[in-house]
Design a protein around this motif. Structure first.
Motif, PDB file in Angstrom:
ATOM      1  N   ILE A 116      59.016  89.272  58.910  1.00 19.13           N
ATOM      2  CA  ILE A 116      59.956  90.067  58.123  1.00 19.13           C
ATOM      3  C   ILE A 116      59.348  90.410  56.768  1.00 19.13           C
ATOM      4  N   CYS A 117      59.403  91.690  56.398  1.00 21.54           N
ATOM      5  CA  CYS A 117      58.978  92.161  55.082  1.00 21.54           C
ATOM      6  C   CYS A 117      60.153  92.879  54.431  1.00 21.54           C
ATOM      7  N   LEU A 118      60.325  92.687  53.120  1.00 19.21           N
ATOM      8  CA  LEU A 118      61.457  93.266  52.406  1.00 19.21           C
ATOM      9  C   LEU A 118      60.995  93.894  51.096  1.00 19.21           C
ATOM     10  N   SER A 119      61.680  94.960  50.713  1.00 22.92           N
ATOM     11  CA  SER A 119      61.443  95.586  49.418  1.00 22.92           C
ATOM     12  C   SER A 119      62.797  95.833  48.755  1.00 22.92           C
ATOM     13  N   ILE A 120      62.876  95.541  47.459  1.00 22.00           N
ATOM     14  CA  ILE A 120      64.119  95.666  46.706  1.00 22.00           C
ATOM     15  C   ILE A 120      63.894  96.631  45.555  1.00 22.00           C
ATOM     16  N   SER A 121      64.675  97.690  45.505  1.00 22.84           N
ATOM     17  CA  SER A 121      64.510  98.750  44.516  1.00 22.84           C
ATOM     18  C   SER A 121      64.836  98.279  43.099  1.00 22.84           C
ATOM     19  N   SER A 122      64.267  98.973  42.112  1.00 26.95           N
ATOM     20  CA  SER A 122      64.591  98.680  40.708  1.00 26.95           C
ATOM     21  C   SER A 122      66.080  98.881  40.431  1.00 26.95           C
ATOM     22  N   LYS A 123      66.744  99.736  41.222  1.00 25.12           N
ATOM     23  CA  LYS A 123      68.179  99.957  41.021  1.00 25.12           C
ATOM     24  C   LYS A 123      69.022  98.767  41.470  1.00 25.12           C
ATOM     25  N   ALA A 124      68.408  97.835  42.199  1.00 27.02           N
ATOM     26  CA  ALA A 124      69.112  96.625  42.611  1.00 27.02           C
ATOM     27  C   ALA A 124      68.788  95.459  41.691  1.00 27.02           C
ATOM     28  N   LEU A 125      68.064  95.720  40.591  1.00 24.31           N
ATOM     29  CA  LEU A 125      67.694  94.682  39.635  1.00 24.31           C
ATOM     30  C   LEU A 125      68.578  94.769  38.394  1.00 24.31           C
ATOM     31  N   SER A 126      68.712  93.644  37.732  1.00 19.15           N
ATOM     32  CA  SER A 126      69.426  93.599  36.454  1.00 19.15           C
ATOM     33  C   SER A 126      68.392  93.746  35.336  1.00 19.15           C
ATOM     34  N   ILE A 127      68.478  94.850  34.593  1.00 17.89           N
ATOM     35  CA  ILE A 127      67.505  95.158  33.551  1.00 17.89           C
ATOM     36  C   ILE A 127      68.228  95.236  32.209  1.00 17.89           C
ATOM     37  N   THR A 128      67.863  94.362  31.286  1.00 21.53           N
ATOM     38  CA  THR A 128      68.500  94.362  29.969  1.00 21.53           C
ATOM     39  C   THR A 128      68.233  95.685  29.253  1.00 21.53           C
ATOM     40  N   GLY A 263      56.127  98.535  25.665  1.00 25.23           N
ATOM     41  CA  GLY A 263      56.678  99.675  26.395  1.00 25.23           C
ATOM     42  C   GLY A 263      55.652 100.336  27.291  1.00 25.23           C
ATOM     43  N   GLY A 264      56.122 101.416  27.945  1.00 23.36           N
ATOM     44  CA  GLY A 264      55.243 102.191  28.814  1.00 23.36           C
ATOM     45  C   GLY A 264      55.015 101.591  30.179  1.00 23.36           C
ATOM     46  N   VAL A 265      56.001 100.882  30.730  1.00 18.02           N
ATOM     47  CA  VAL A 265      55.840 100.272  32.053  1.00 18.02           C
ATOM     48  C   VAL A 265      56.869 100.835  33.024  1.00 18.02           C
ATOM     49  N   CYS A 266      56.429 101.067  34.256  1.00 18.66           N
ATOM     50  CA  CYS A 266      57.314 101.458  35.360  1.00 18.66           C
ATOM     51  C   CYS A 266      57.596 100.245  36.223  1.00 18.66           C
ATOM     52  N   VAL A 267      58.865  99.974  36.460  1.00 19.31           N
ATOM     53  CA  VAL A 267      59.284  98.895  37.362  1.00 19.31           C
ATOM     54  C   VAL A 267      59.723  99.545  38.665  1.00 19.31           C
ATOM     55  N   ASP A 268      58.956  99.325  39.706  1.00 18.60           N
ATOM     56  CA  ASP A 268      59.260  99.967  40.990  1.00 18.60           C
ATOM     57  C   ASP A 268      60.166  99.103  41.861  1.00 18.60           C
ATOM     58  N   SER A 269      59.702  97.904  42.188  1.00 18.75           N
ATOM     59  CA  SER A 269      60.438  97.119  43.182  1.00 18.75           C
ATOM     60  C   SER A 269      59.962  95.682  43.212  1.00 18.75           C
ATOM     61  N   VAL A 270      60.654  94.898  44.023  1.00 20.10           N
ATOM     62  CA  VAL A 270      60.257  93.532  44.352  1.00 20.10           C
ATOM     63  C   VAL A 270      59.916  93.504  45.829  1.00 20.10           C
ATOM     64  N   PHE A 271      58.796  92.892  46.184  1.00 19.82           N
ATOM     65  CA  PHE A 271      58.391  92.729  47.578  1.00 19.82           C
ATOM     66  C   PHE A 271      58.506  91.268  47.986  1.00 19.82           C
ATOM     67  N   ILE A 272      59.028  91.036  49.196  1.00 21.99           N
ATOM     68  CA  ILE A 272      59.031  89.698  49.795  1.00 21.99           C
ATOM     69  C   ILE A 272      58.454  89.846  51.195  1.00 21.99           C
ATOM     70  N   TYR A 273      57.420  89.066  51.510  1.00 26.43           N
ATOM     71  CA  TYR A 273      56.863  89.129  52.856  1.00 26.43           C
ATOM     72  C   TYR A 273      56.105  87.856  53.182  1.00 26.43           C
ATOM     73  N   PRO A 274      55.893  87.586  54.475  1.00 26.57           N
ATOM     74  CA  PRO A 274      55.188  86.360  54.856  1.00 26.57           C
ATOM     75  C   PRO A 274      53.812  86.309  54.196  1.00 26.57           C
ATOM     76  N   SER A 275      53.468  85.153  53.666  1.00 28.40           N
ATOM     77  CA  SER A 275      52.167  84.983  53.019  1.00 28.40           C
ATOM     78  C   SER A 275      51.051  85.350  53.988  1.00 28.40           C
ATOM     79  N   GLY A 276      50.158  86.217  53.548  1.00 28.55           N
ATOM     80  CA  GLY A 276      49.026  86.608  54.385  1.00 28.55           C
ATOM     81  C   GLY A 276      49.292  87.801  55.273  1.00 28.55           C
ATOM     82  N   VAL A 277      50.489  88.376  55.210  1.00 32.60           N
ATOM     83  CA  VAL A 277      50.816  89.532  56.041  1.00 32.60           C
ATOM     84  C   VAL A 277      50.857  90.778  55.164  1.00 32.60           C
ATOM     85  N   ALA A 278      50.229  91.870  55.631  1.00 33.57           N
ATOM     86  CA  ALA A 278      50.268  93.130  54.879  1.00 33.57           C
ATOM     87  C   ALA A 278      51.703  93.607  54.741  1.00 33.57           C
ATOM     88  N   LYS A 279      52.069  94.120  53.577  1.00 37.46           N
ATOM     89  CA  LYS A 279      53.460  94.471  53.320  1.00 37.46           C
ATOM     90  C   LYS A 279      53.831  95.889  53.678  1.00 37.46           C
TER      91      LYS A 279
END
Length: 281
Positions: A116-128, A263-279
């Motif tokens: 299982i591989c997962l990606s979580i968008s920046s819109k699902a994050l809490s950003i101060t 400043g000057g950073v883009c936050v795209d997403s969070v990735f979760i995937y099995p260690s050693g597996v291409a995402k």
């Protein structure tokens, strides 16, 4: 090739010699169960017996995660569930990236091992400060699988966090933040990066944290670097020892030293995937 392998031939005494195509589908299915999905798909082209056996539910159920029913219920709507024609169809659908939770998350299976591989968008994050357009903006970009990233122009207090609850198969998993220093765009068909707002990341490291409801915790620190390129920053790993339990994961990155702006950073997403597996699917 399939025709030659499946046809029957006679020896000099007129006795019919069995060929590969004479194997019962049940026997072929037992062989295929010990192979990876790409190998199964290749062998399905050999002849009718292999083609029929390669569709058997018992083969593809063994390739699916043990909690695939939970995933199907969580990810697919009722209309899609009615269209599913078997375990192989479930596997094929999950190997294609599938969005859920209002398009803020995506899930897919590694095509070789079924992890299982997962990606979580920046819109699902809490950003101060995300609602203050003087500091943060959501911008459209085709370099994100979600087509949108959170872009920071400048802030004193950098804090991004999130949490996610899911059933994971047994194994070890890695969590990453995908970040980019600078704002990329296309100009005359070429990719360019505007680093106008990039500053402050070389003064103090960003602190990354991860904790799970089953007792795992990880903390790391890293200076953000490599402007103009997407970088996956490793937050930490966690282990799942009960595939039928819901695991709540909390993750964050902070740089809250208020002696300087950054400043000057883009936050795209969070990735979760099995260690050693291409995402990437």
């Amino acid at each position: 090739m399939g025709a030659n392998l499946s046809g029957r031939v006679s020896d000099k005494e007129g006795l019919v010699q069995p060929r590969l195509g004479d194997l019962p589908e049940s026997c072929v299915a037992m062989v295929l169960m010990n192979m990876d999905p790409p190998e199964i798909c290749k062998l399905a082209r050999l002849n009718r017996a292999f083609r029929g056996a390669s569709s058997a539910d018992l083969i593809w159920e063994s390739k699916l995660p043990p909690n695939y029913r939970f995933i199907v219920d969580r990810v697919f709507d009722e209309t899609t569930k009615l269209k599913i024609s078997g375990k192989r169809d479930i596997y094929a659908r999950l190997c294609r990236s599938k969005s859920f939770d209002g398009g803020t998350k995506e899930i897919w299976l590694d095509k070789n091992k079924g992890g299982i591989c997962l990606s979580i968008s920046s819109k699902a994050l809490s950003i101060t400060g995300i609602d203050d357009r003087r500091y943060w903006n959501f911008i459209a970009i085709d370099e994100s699988r979600f087509q949108t990233v959170a872009y920071l122009q400048q802030t004193w207090w950098f804090e991004v966090s999130g949490e996610f609850e899911f059933q994971f198969p047994l194994g070890r998993y890695s969590l990453f933040f995908r970040l980019h220093l600078g704002r990329s765009s296309k100009r005359l068909g070429r990719r360019v990066c505007n680093s106008e707002h990039v500053h402050g990341w070389n003064k103090k490291p960003v602190r990354f944290e991860l904790s799970t409801s089953n007792g795992h915790r990880a903390v790391s620190q890293c200076y953000l670097d490599n402007p103009g390129n997407w970088v996956d920053y490793h937050v930490g790993d966690f282990v799942v020892d009960n595939p039928h339990a819901l695991i709540k994961i909390k993750y964050s990155m902070t740089q809250i030293d208020c002696t300087h702006t950054k400043g000057g950073v883009c936050v795209d997403s969070v990735f979760i995937y099995p260690s050693g597996v291409a995402k990437e699917p």
